[in-house]
Write a protein that holds these residues in place. Sequence first.
Motif, mmCIF file in Angstrom:
data_model
loop_
_atom_site.group_PDB
_atom_site.id
_atom_site.type_symbol
_atom_site.label_atom_id
_atom_site.label_comp_id
_atom_site.label_asym_id
_atom_site.label_seq_id
_atom_site.Cartn_x
_atom_site.Cartn_y
_atom_site.Cartn_z
ATOM 1 N N THR A 100 -3.820 15.880 3.852
ATOM 2 C CA THR A 100 -3.548 15.314 5.173
ATOM 3 C C THR A 100 -3.435 16.428 6.202
ATOM 4 O OG1 THR A 100 -2.325 13.513 4.129
ATOM 5 C CG2 THR A 100 -1.976 13.848 6.498
ATOM 6 N N THR A 156 -6.547 8.612 -1.180
ATOM 7 C CA THR A 156 -5.690 8.988 -0.052
ATOM 8 C C THR A 156 -4.722 10.098 -0.436
ATOM 9 O OG1 THR A 156 -5.829 6.751 0.856
ATOM 10 C CG2 THR A 156 -4.026 8.142 1.635
ATOM 11 N N ILE A 157 -4.112 9.979 -1.612
ATOM 12 C CA ILE A 157 -3.139 11.010 -1.998
ATOM 13 C C ILE A 157 -3.824 12.293 -2.456
ATOM 14 C CG2 ILE A 157 -1.423 9.288 -2.625
ATOM 15 C CD1 ILE A 157 -2.008 9.895 -5.560
ATOM 16 N N ARG A 164 1.650 8.955 -6.405
ATOM 17 C CA ARG A 164 1.976 10.372 -6.184
ATOM 18 C C ARG A 164 2.979 10.857 -7.233
ATOM 19 N NH1 ARG A 164 3.187 9.866 -1.356
ATOM 20 N NH2 ARG A 164 1.178 10.403 -0.451
ATOM 21 N N ARG A 191 -6.644 13.416 -1.008
ATOM 22 C CA ARG A 191 -7.224 14.040 0.169
ATOM 23 C C ARG A 191 -6.133 14.711 0.982
ATOM 24 N NH1 ARG A 191 -10.452 10.013 1.546
ATOM 25 N NH2 ARG A 191 -8.826 8.984 2.733
ATOM 26 N N HIS A 244 -8.563 3.344 -3.478
ATOM 27 C CA HIS A 244 -8.377 3.834 -2.113
ATOM 28 C C HIS A 244 -7.078 4.629 -1.994
ATOM 29 C CE1 HIS A 244 -8.502 3.966 2.252
ATOM 30 N NE2 HIS A 244 -7.279 3.461 2.284
ATOM 31 N N ALA A 245 -6.004 4.114 -2.597
ATOM 32 C CA ALA A 245 -4.720 4.822 -2.554
ATOM 33 C C ALA A 245 -4.809 6.152 -3.293
ATOM 34 C CB ALA A 245 -3.629 3.951 -3.163
ATOM 35 N N THR A 261 0.826 -1.211 0.000
ATOM 36 C CA THR A 261 0.000 0.000 0.000
ATOM 37 C C THR A 261 0.859 1.259 0.000
ATOM 38 O OG1 THR A 261 -1.788 -1.127 1.166
ATOM 39 C CG2 THR A 261 -1.764 1.272 1.271
ATOM 40 N N GLU A 262 1.921 1.253 0.797
ATOM 41 C CA GLU A 262 2.793 2.433 0.851
ATOM 42 C C GLU A 262 3.515 2.648 -0.487
ATOM 43 O OE1 GLU A 262 4.579 5.803 1.945
ATOM 44 O OE2 GLU A 262 2.927 4.765 2.950
ATOM 45 N N ARG A 296 1.094 4.082 -3.005
ATOM 46 C CA ARG A 296 0.868 5.518 -2.802
ATOM 47 C C ARG A 296 2.034 6.346 -3.338
ATOM 48 N NH1 ARG A 296 -1.177 5.048 3.462
ATOM 49 N NH2 ARG A 296 -3.321 4.372 3.045
#
Length: 415
Positions: A404, A399-400, A274, A402, A395-396, A266-267, A270
């Motif tokens: 933080t 996440t990027i 990115r 949105r 989902h990933a 997952t990391e 991302r």
Amino acid sequence: MGKALAAGTQILVVLFAARVLAPDDANLLFSLLALSAILTAVASFGANGALVPFLYRHPDRILAILGLLLGGKMLVSLLGAVMIAWLGYAQNLPPLLIAWTAFSSALLFVDFIAESRGNADVDRISRIKFVVFGAGILLKIVFFYLSFTVLLLTLYAEWLVIWLFYFLPVWRTMPGQRLPGLGDIALLGKFLASSSWVWLSAVVSFGWTRAYFLILTADIGVGPANAYFVVVRLIEGFMLVPNTLAMRFFPDMVARQQAEDEAGLTELRRQFLRRAMQAALAIALAAPLMLAVLYGWGSGRPDHLVMSPLQALLVAFAAFVLIFRVALSREIILTGFLALSIISYLAGAIAGFSVYQLSGADDYEDALLGYAAFALASFVGPFLASPKRLHPFRHALFTILRPTPRASRKKGPSA
């Protein structure tokens, strides 16, 4: 650098043709590139990137497998050129010239053969490509002014030279390999059957964009159709950037997946997304600017176009989506459901042609609308077809996108 120079050479040829050649000559060259690209996609058999692990598992059969693949590529190139000539789509291009160009461009799979033999071979072939393509682009610039016929003959001729200088030493290091036999044919057939989805998706993708160009030439004229072809080749050339990023991240992503390390995967996903998004944004800005410079210089010529703000926006949108789609392509490979690739490009082709027809099908802006629709549908299609499989990717991505929230800093006691 070798890959960059190889890709950059073809972009420069297209850009130089758009600036230097008369519109009819440029359209003739672009038609040859379009038709040969369709044949090259058919003759790839889906056996480009997938060759690396396959040949790695069968190092003693490399020459036999290559002999079979080369024979198949020659046959497909020749039969395809004859079929094109029979259908009357060649626009006065000799069938043998189409076959020659298609076969020469199909030889680029030598990159994947080198990768299967290790880093030493990758380094050696990169050095060869750097020299050969560097000399080749200089010769092509000369041919632009001296001989259009020779220019057509040398479009992809560098790959033949690369094969010569690469395989002569390789051949000497593989004594005793016999000619292809029935076992090799069965082995190759089993491999090609496993890569058939990749092959079909490449045929649909290249087939639509190139056939679309030929349709545009008849519908909206030579000049606007040439401008569309330049857009496509420019964006495809820029795909070197996300593909290079993928070379950096993807092997580790595959390793984490096999080790069932979901957190690590997952990391990495991302990080890759990115970086791919940053590259797509940069290219989305660069592509319209390059086209504005190219066609802005020709504002006094009726065969050159000056881009409107809407056209620049359409080019930027298509560039961003198609560049970022490289990340989605790698995710599709991770899922193992390769049928998503053909679904993606089929959806894009249907949407693109439909939007082009509905928008009027009579000018350059309609052509760009169709291309932008192709880009969007090819990206969205896999999510609609298989939302569960692509949930980690989605989902990933969210996440990027949105923001933080920054962690509040606690003030320590004053000294």
